[in-house]
Design an enzyme around this catalytic site. Structure first.
Site, PDB file in Angstrom:
ATOM      1  N   SER A  10       0.974  -1.180   0.025  1.00 49.88           N
ATOM      2  CA  SER A  10       0.057   0.071   0.143  1.00 49.88           C
ATOM      3  C   SER A  10       0.907   1.275  -0.162  1.00 49.88           C
ATOM      4  O   SER A  10       1.609   1.471   0.978  1.00 49.88           O
ATOM      5  CB  SER A  10      -1.035   0.080   1.363  1.00 49.88           C
ATOM      6  OG  SER A  10      -1.638   1.119   1.488  1.00 49.88           O
ATOM      7  N   HIS A  35      -1.049  -1.110  -4.342  1.00 50.83           N
ATOM      8  CA  HIS A  35      -2.201  -1.051  -3.990  1.00 50.83           C
ATOM      9  C   HIS A  35      -2.422   0.495  -3.470  1.00 50.83           C
ATOM     10  O   HIS A  35      -1.440   1.169  -2.757  1.00 50.83           O
ATOM     11  CB  HIS A  35      -2.590  -1.634  -2.550  1.00 50.83           C
ATOM     12  CG  HIS A  35      -3.931  -1.454  -1.726  1.00 50.83           C
ATOM     13  ND1 HIS A  35      -4.981  -2.539  -2.104  1.00 50.83           N
ATOM     14  CD2 HIS A  35      -4.457  -0.720  -0.687  1.00 50.83           C
ATOM     15  CE1 HIS A  35      -6.047  -1.955  -1.409  1.00 50.83           C
ATOM     16  NE2 HIS A  35      -5.344  -0.657  -0.531  1.00 50.83           N
ATOM     17  N   ASP A  37      -4.490   3.530  -2.266  1.00 47.59           N
ATOM     18  CA  ASP A  37      -5.710   4.031  -1.361  1.00 47.59           C
ATOM     19  C   ASP A  37      -6.151   5.070  -1.829  1.00 47.59           C
ATOM     20  O   ASP A  37      -5.656   6.343  -1.374  1.00 47.59           O
ATOM     21  CB  ASP A  37      -5.341   4.024   0.194  1.00 47.59           C
ATOM     22  CG  ASP A  37      -5.187   2.540   0.505  1.00 47.59           C
ATOM     23  OD1 ASP A  37      -5.850   1.775   0.152  1.00 47.59           O
ATOM     24  OD2 ASP A  37      -4.360   2.321   1.400  1.00 47.59           O
ATOM     25  N   MET A  39      -8.992   8.023  -1.049  1.00 52.05           N
ATOM     26  CA  MET A  39      -9.813   8.356   0.177  1.00 52.05           C
ATOM     27  C   MET A  39     -10.490   9.874   0.104  1.00 52.05           C
ATOM     28  O   MET A  39      -9.518  10.752  -0.580  1.00 52.05           O
ATOM     29  CB  MET A  39      -9.101   8.492   1.318  1.00 52.05           C
ATOM     30  CG  MET A  39      -8.482   7.058   1.655  1.00 52.05           C
ATOM     31  SD  MET A  39      -7.847   7.066   3.460  1.00 52.05           S
ATOM     32  CE  MET A  39      -6.708   5.736   3.338  1.00 52.05           C
ATOM     33  N   HIS A  76      -8.215   1.128  -4.260  1.00 55.41           N
ATOM     34  CA  HIS A  76      -9.092   0.850  -3.343  1.00 55.41           C
ATOM     35  C   HIS A  76      -9.642   2.187  -2.966  1.00 55.41           C
ATOM     36  O   HIS A  76      -9.270   3.067  -2.490  1.00 55.41           O
ATOM     37  CB  HIS A  76      -8.251   0.283  -2.068  1.00 55.41           C
ATOM     38  CG  HIS A  76      -9.103  -0.002  -0.903  1.00 55.41           C
ATOM     39  ND1 HIS A  76      -8.640   0.070   0.383  1.00 55.41           N
ATOM     40  CD2 HIS A  76     -10.450   0.146  -0.537  1.00 55.41           C
ATOM     41  CE1 HIS A  76      -9.497  -0.210   1.172  1.00 55.41           C
ATOM     42  NE2 HIS A  76     -10.617  -0.152   0.724  1.00 55.41           N
ATOM     43  N   MET A  78     -12.032   4.371  -1.460  1.00 55.05           N
ATOM     44  CA  MET A  78     -12.647   4.571  -0.166  1.00 55.05           C
ATOM     45  C   MET A  78     -13.392   6.018  -0.173  1.00 55.05           C
ATOM     46  O   MET A  78     -13.050   7.053   0.304  1.00 55.05           O
ATOM     47  CB  MET A  78     -11.622   4.659   0.933  1.00 55.05           C
ATOM     48  CG  MET A  78     -11.124   3.282   1.407  1.00 55.05           C
ATOM     49  SD  MET A  78     -10.070   3.151   2.531  1.00 55.05           S
ATOM     50  CE  MET A  78      -8.586   2.973   1.168  1.00 55.05           C
ATOM     51  N   MET A 169     -11.503  -5.845   4.894  1.00 55.14           N
ATOM     52  CA  MET A 169     -10.912  -5.016   5.621  1.00 55.14           C
ATOM     53  C   MET A 169     -10.354  -5.661   6.734  1.00 55.14           C
ATOM     54  O   MET A 169     -11.306  -6.236   7.583  1.00 55.14           O
ATOM     55  CB  MET A 169     -11.654  -3.829   5.749  1.00 55.14           C
ATOM     56  CG  MET A 169     -11.617  -2.925   4.462  1.00 55.14           C
ATOM     57  SD  MET A 169      -9.985  -2.599   3.807  1.00 55.14           S
ATOM     58  CE  MET A 169      -9.314  -1.566   4.920  1.00 55.14           C
ATOM     59  N   PHE A 175      -6.778   4.834   7.553  1.00 55.68           N
ATOM     60  CA  PHE A 175      -5.438   5.226   7.878  1.00 55.68           C
ATOM     61  C   PHE A 175      -4.616   3.987   7.988  1.00 55.68           C
ATOM     62  O   PHE A 175      -4.950   2.958   8.072  1.00 55.68           O
ATOM     63  CB  PHE A 175      -5.334   5.893   9.447  1.00 55.68           C
ATOM     64  CG  PHE A 175      -6.129   6.928   9.489  1.00 55.68           C
ATOM     65  CD1 PHE A 175      -5.430   8.375   9.120  1.00 55.68           C
ATOM     66  CD2 PHE A 175      -7.454   7.059   9.892  1.00 55.68           C
ATOM     67  CE1 PHE A 175      -6.496   9.313   9.292  1.00 55.68           C
ATOM     68  CE2 PHE A 175      -8.252   8.150   9.878  1.00 55.68           C
ATOM     69  CZ  PHE A 175      -7.731   9.501   9.575  1.00 55.68           C
ATOM     70  N   GLY A 176      -3.370   4.077   7.608  1.00 57.30           N
ATOM     71  CA  GLY A 176      -2.204   3.161   7.575  1.00 57.30           C
ATOM     72  C   GLY A 176      -1.794   2.919   9.125  1.00 57.30           C
ATOM     73  O   GLY A 176      -2.143   3.773   9.908  1.00 57.30           O
ATOM     74  N   GLY A 177      -1.208   1.624   9.418  1.00 54.32           N
ATOM     75  CA  GLY A 177      -0.591   1.621  10.630  1.00 54.32           C
ATOM     76  C   GLY A 177      -1.261   1.212  11.573  1.00 54.32           C
ATOM     77  O   GLY A 177      -1.143   1.333  13.021  1.00 54.32           O
ATOM     78  N   ASP A 203      -6.574  -6.443   3.885  1.00 55.39           N
ATOM     79  CA  ASP A 203      -5.636  -5.126   4.032  1.00 55.39           C
ATOM     80  C   ASP A 203      -6.045  -4.599   5.391  1.00 55.39           C
ATOM     81  O   ASP A 203      -7.026  -4.353   5.903  1.00 55.39           O
ATOM     82  CB  ASP A 203      -6.668  -4.302   2.947  1.00 55.39           C
ATOM     83  CG  ASP A 203      -5.967  -2.776   2.909  1.00 55.39           C
ATOM     84  OD1 ASP A 203      -5.289  -2.704   3.652  1.00 55.39           O
ATOM     85  OD2 ASP A 203      -6.599  -1.923   2.049  1.00 55.39           O
ATOM     86  N   GLY A 204      -4.852  -4.275   6.111  1.00 50.99           N
ATOM     87  CA  GLY A 204      -5.070  -3.508   7.210  1.00 50.99           C
ATOM     88  C   GLY A 204      -4.007  -4.436   8.336  1.00 50.99           C
ATOM     89  O   GLY A 204      -4.641  -5.589   8.935  1.00 50.99           O
ATOM     90  N   GLY A 205      -2.885  -3.752   8.729  1.00 50.68           N
ATOM     91  CA  GLY A 205      -2.192  -4.325   9.720  1.00 50.68           C
ATOM     92  C   GLY A 205      -1.354  -5.692   9.402  1.00 50.68           C
ATOM     93  O   GLY A 205      -1.064  -6.609  10.296  1.00 50.68           O
ATOM     94  N   GLY A 225       1.297  -1.952   3.995  1.00 52.88           N
ATOM     95  CA  GLY A 225       1.551  -0.585   3.677  1.00 52.88           C
ATOM     96  C   GLY A 225       2.961  -0.381   4.761  1.00 52.88           C
ATOM     97  O   GLY A 225       4.222  -0.524   4.420  1.00 52.88           O
TER      98      GLY A 225
HETATM   99  O1  LIG Z   1      -6.800   0.907   3.234  1.00 50.28           O
HETATM  100  C1  LIG Z   1      -5.992   1.042   4.059  1.00 50.28           C
HETATM  101  C2  LIG Z   1      -6.233   2.123   5.260  1.00 50.28           C
HETATM  102  O2  LIG Z   1      -7.642   2.338   5.010  1.00 50.28           O
HETATM  103  C3  LIG Z   1      -4.902   0.372   3.864  1.00 50.28           C
HETATM  104  O3  LIG Z   1      -4.298   0.068   2.733  1.00 50.28           O
HETATM  105  C4  LIG Z   1      -3.476   0.905   4.701  1.00 50.28           C
HETATM  106  O4  LIG Z   1      -2.682   1.529   3.915  1.00 50.28           O
HETATM  107  C5  LIG Z   1      -2.729  -0.379   5.118  1.00 50.28           C
HETATM  108  O5  LIG Z   1      -1.760  -0.073   5.987  1.00 50.28           O
HETATM  109  P1  LIG Z   1      -1.040  -0.935   7.150  1.00 50.28           P
HETATM  110  O6  LIG Z   1      -1.944  -1.395   8.170  1.00 50.28           O
HETATM  111  O7  LIG Z   1      -0.504  -2.041   6.250  1.00 50.28           O
HETATM  112  O8  LIG Z   1       0.178  -0.079   7.571  1.00 50.28           O
END
Ligand SMILES: O=C(CO)[C@@H](O)[C@H](O)COP(=O)(O)O
Length: 252
Positions: A10, A35, A37, A39, A76, A78, A169, A175-177, A203-205, A225
């Site tokens: 991402s 990927h 994002d 938004m 993606h 959003m 998701m 948000f990332g991280g 996607d996410g974490g 990401g």
């Molecule tokens: O869509 C999203 C957040 O909304 C993701 O694509 C994040 O960018 C993933 O980031 P990490 O959790 O991998 O740091």
């Protein structure tokens, strides 16, 4: 046999001051897709970038030579009005337009019934429209959405109305991280049992500490990401994610 691993870093976690170079470097480090994002500050409480930025970074990465191939721009979306932006993102170089199921069905924001039909659309119609623009179509669900809303779409006999990918998701989008939500994995497991060949994205974490759970559940398209862009050895992380998915191939 489960589909092969597709690793999609991402770019939300990349250094935006050198985004084009980061994109080409990440593909060189072994990523399959990027990927992207998008938004809008409405569907999620954050803003990222629009078609002009996507068009600029597209020129740093070779277009895929086959469907789902290396260099695919996995956008993606959003955004609250996913139908409105399909043509613009196609023109910018998007290959896979993944909209949120919740945005496609939510008509409460529209001011009048007339506006609703103009600005919102059913997921089925939207998938057909994306395919008509010669892009792959993905459907994403947020943590609060039940997975079975997707079955009717996936079970259709009409290929033009069937999603090419589903995105589950594993954080609240925006948000990332954020911390990985293992509570979302039963959705992935249910999809994999029902659709052995479907591309299922998470996607996410995601990163070295969480990939095994996601791969065990049946995910094969892995978005990461901060785990990739924050790593000292991004190529090593990409390889580790791929291996975790591919070693489960055929055992699901
Ligand atoms: O869509 C999203 C957040 O909304 C993701 O694509 C994040 O960018 C993933 O980031 P990490 O959790 O991998 O740091």
């Amino acid at each position: 046999m489960a589909p092969k691993a597709i690793i999609a870093p991402s770019i939300l976690s990349a250094d935006f001051a050198e985004l084009g170079a980061a994109c080409s470097r990440t593909i060189g480090q072994g990523a399959d897709w990027l990927h992207v994002d998008i938004m809008d500050g409405h569907f999620v409480p954050n803003l990222t970038f629009g078609p002009p930025v996507v068009a600029k970074i597209r020129s740093h990465v070779d277009k895929p030579t086959e469907s789902h191939g290396k260099g695919t721009f996995d956008c993606h979306m959003m955004i609250a009005e996913p139908k409105k932006w399909v043509k613009e993102f196609k023109a910018a170089g998007c290959d896979l337009y993944c909209f949120h199921y919740e945005a496609a069905i939510d008509s409460t924001a529209a001011e009048s019934p007339e506006a609703t039909s103009d600005r919102k659309t059913s997921p089925r119609e939207l998938i057909r429209y994306i395919h008509d623009q010669d892009m792959l179509a993905g459907v994403a669900i947020k943590p609060g959405t039940k997975v079975d809303v997707l079955y009717e779409l996936l079970d259709t006999q009409y290929k033009a109305e069937r999603p090419d990918m589903v995105l589950v998701m594993t954080v609240e989008p925006g948000f990332g991280g954020q911390k990985f939500m293992a509570s979302e994995l039963p959705k992935v497991r249910a999809l994999r049992e029902r659709y052995p060949e479907l591309n299922i994205e998470v996607d996410g974490g995601l990163g070295p500490g969480t990939i095994d759970q996601a791969a065990d559940a049946g995910a094969n398209v892995i978005v990461a990401g901060s785990a990739v862009f924050g790593a000292k050895d991004p190529a090593g992380v990409i390889a580790l994610l791929r291996e975790a998915v591919d070693k489960r191939g055929g055992k699901l």
